[in-house]
Design an enzyme around this catalytic site. Structure first.
Site, short mmCIF file in Angstrom:
data_model
loop_
_atom_site.label_atom_id
_atom_site.label_comp_id
_atom_site.label_asym_id
_atom_site.label_seq_id
_atom_site.Cartn_x
_atom_site.Cartn_y
_atom_site.Cartn_z
N TYR A 141 0.81 -1.22 0.00
CA TYR A 141 0.00 0.00 0.00
C TYR A 141 0.85 1.27 0.00
O TYR A 141 0.36 2.35 -0.31
CB TYR A 141 -0.94 0.04 1.22
CG TYR A 141 -2.01 -1.05 1.21
CD1 TYR A 141 -2.13 -1.93 0.15
CD2 TYR A 141 -2.89 -1.20 2.27
CE1 TYR A 141 -3.09 -2.92 0.14
CE2 TYR A 141 -3.86 -2.19 2.26
CZ TYR A 141 -3.95 -3.05 1.19
OH TYR A 141 -4.91 -4.04 1.18
N LYS A 194 4.32 -15.22 2.22
CA LYS A 194 4.29 -16.01 0.98
C LYS A 194 5.76 -16.26 0.61
O LYS A 194 6.25 -15.91 -0.46
CB LYS A 194 3.55 -15.20 -0.10
CG LYS A 194 3.28 -15.94 -1.38
CD LYS A 194 2.24 -17.05 -1.25
CE LYS A 194 2.10 -17.80 -2.57
NZ LYS A 194 1.38 -19.07 -2.44
#
Ligand code: NAD
Length: 374
Positions: A141, A194
């Site tokens: 973001y 991840k």
């Protein structure tokens, strides 16, 4: 204990639920002999109407002088035609940024009395009590470069880029918060990443593992974000504190919200900055504003987080949470958590729900004080 709290009630149901939350804080102060001061301020649509700005300087200055900020909700349909930076929601983004909190805490709890309100089966959500610690100022973001080339050269395509970026220090500071909180809960941190694909996740995983060495009483496990999304729905009771980067936390904490069953039940806190910011997760709900249908429990549970994280009054925070459990177990329901005309349920308004929690809290604090006096 002295505490100065900026109260920014905002728009729609914001003032209705915030009133009930401040009533609870007042009760805790009175019953426990604490000195809580409440400093009202304007934010959102009401601030635009009265001052022309969604976050007036006076509000921000006052907030920065307080020990905590309690926010209701912002948003008013009548400003929908304004550009994004002039709308009520801009006030919220500005204050979050100015206060600088980097750790967003969002509990997802399965209340036994509300088991039927969740779309998940009661036996799946039973005993679930997860605290999300989401990094809030880094990641996709905010990372640079970020752009959208809307006018590509001839023969090229439009292209856009966002960057997921973390420094080690940014991971360390949020990981420490997760481990500290887990140490006061059930002693387990699940770190989500991840790492099988992303370098930024490999740094995240290595750093969290390093921080874990300072917390020998807390167990650390790593989960990949895709399997975590499944585990939350299958076995939510397996998780205690869930530590995530910004984007993953945004998605997973919303997903886990279904465990509780209603948006009106969810509290949040953003800590680590100049002043902690506390707000229920829901918005201004213009569809029910002024009808007495708003569930104040998300705001009241947010008040409990103020007591826990800004006042260090753990016993009182727990007493507020137990009062909420008690009122739900007794069958009282605002419209969002009612299941038709079920026997044993009593429909109540926003105000009535607030009063019932107040009553249950006063009884429990009285009992505690009587025990101490013996
Ligand atoms: P919302 O959270 O306001 O409402 C979504 C649905 O949930 C509505 O049906 C509403 O009636 C219900 N609901 C929400 N809170 C409830 C409560 N406490 N008790 C009972 N029911 C409740 O989201 P929305 O409708 O998408 O947005 C409305 C406005 O709020 C918009 O202007 C939006 O930008 C703003 N918003 C603000 C915040 C915030 O201030 N943190 C968060 C989300 C949305």
């Amino acid at each position: 204990m002295r505490l100065k709290i900026a109260v920014l009630a905002g728009d729609g149901i914001g003032p209705e639920v915030t009133q009930q939350a401040t009533n609870i804080l007042r009760a805790v102060a009175e019953l426990g002999g604490h000195d809580f001061t409440f400093v009202p301020g304007l934010i959102g649509g009401i601030a635009i109407t009265e001052t022309g700005s969604p976050l007036p300087t006076a509000t921000l200055d006052a907030a920065l002088e307080c020990d905590a900020v309690l926010l209701g909700a912002v948003g008013d349909n009548k400003f929908n035609a304004l550009p994004p930076d002039k709308r009520p929601e801009a006030g919220l983004l500005q204050i979050r940024q100015a206060l600088g909190g980097f750790a967003n805490l969002r509990p997802s709890i399965a209340y036994a009395a509300l088991a039927e309100s969740s779309p998940l089966r009661p036996e799946v959500i039973k005993d679930a009590d997860i605290l999300f610690v989401r990094e809030l100022l880094g990641g996709l973001y905010f990372g640079a470069p970020r752009w959208w080339n809307k006018e590509p050269a001839v023969g090229e395509q439009e292209e856009a880029i966002n960057t997921m970026r973390y420094t080690k220090a940014e991971v360390v500071r949020v990981a420490r918060i997760a481990f500290e909180l887990a140490g006061k809960r059930r002693g387990k941190v699940t770190s989500v990443d991840k790492a099988n694909v992303l370098e930024v996740s490999q740094l995240w995983r290595a750093t969290v593992s390093e921080v874990a060495k300072d917390y020998p009483n807390v167990t650390l496990e790593h989960q990949l974000v895709d399997s975590m999304a499944m585990h939350i729905m299958n076995i939510p009771r397996n998780f205690d504190v869930v530590l995530t980067e910004n984007l993953f936390g945004d998605i997973l904490s919303d997903e886990a919200g279904v465990i509780t069953g209603s948006l009106g039940m969810l509290p949040s806190a953003t800590i680590g900055g100049a002043v902690n910011l506390y707000e229920p997760v829901h918005g201004s709900a213009p569809d029910i504003a002024g009808t007495g249908k708003a569930n104040p429990l998300g705001a009241i549970l947010t008040a409990a987080m103020v007591l826990r994280h800004s006042a260090n009054l753990e016993q009182d925070a727990k007493a507020v949470e137990q009062a909420v459990h008690k009122v739900l177990n007794a069958g009282y329901r605002t419209a969002d958590i009612a299941r038709g005309q079920q026997p044993g349920q009593t429909p109540v308004s926003t105000q009535e729900m607030g009063k019932l929690v107040h009553q249950a809290l006063a009884e429990s604090i009285d009992r505690r004080q009587a025990m101490h006096a013996v």
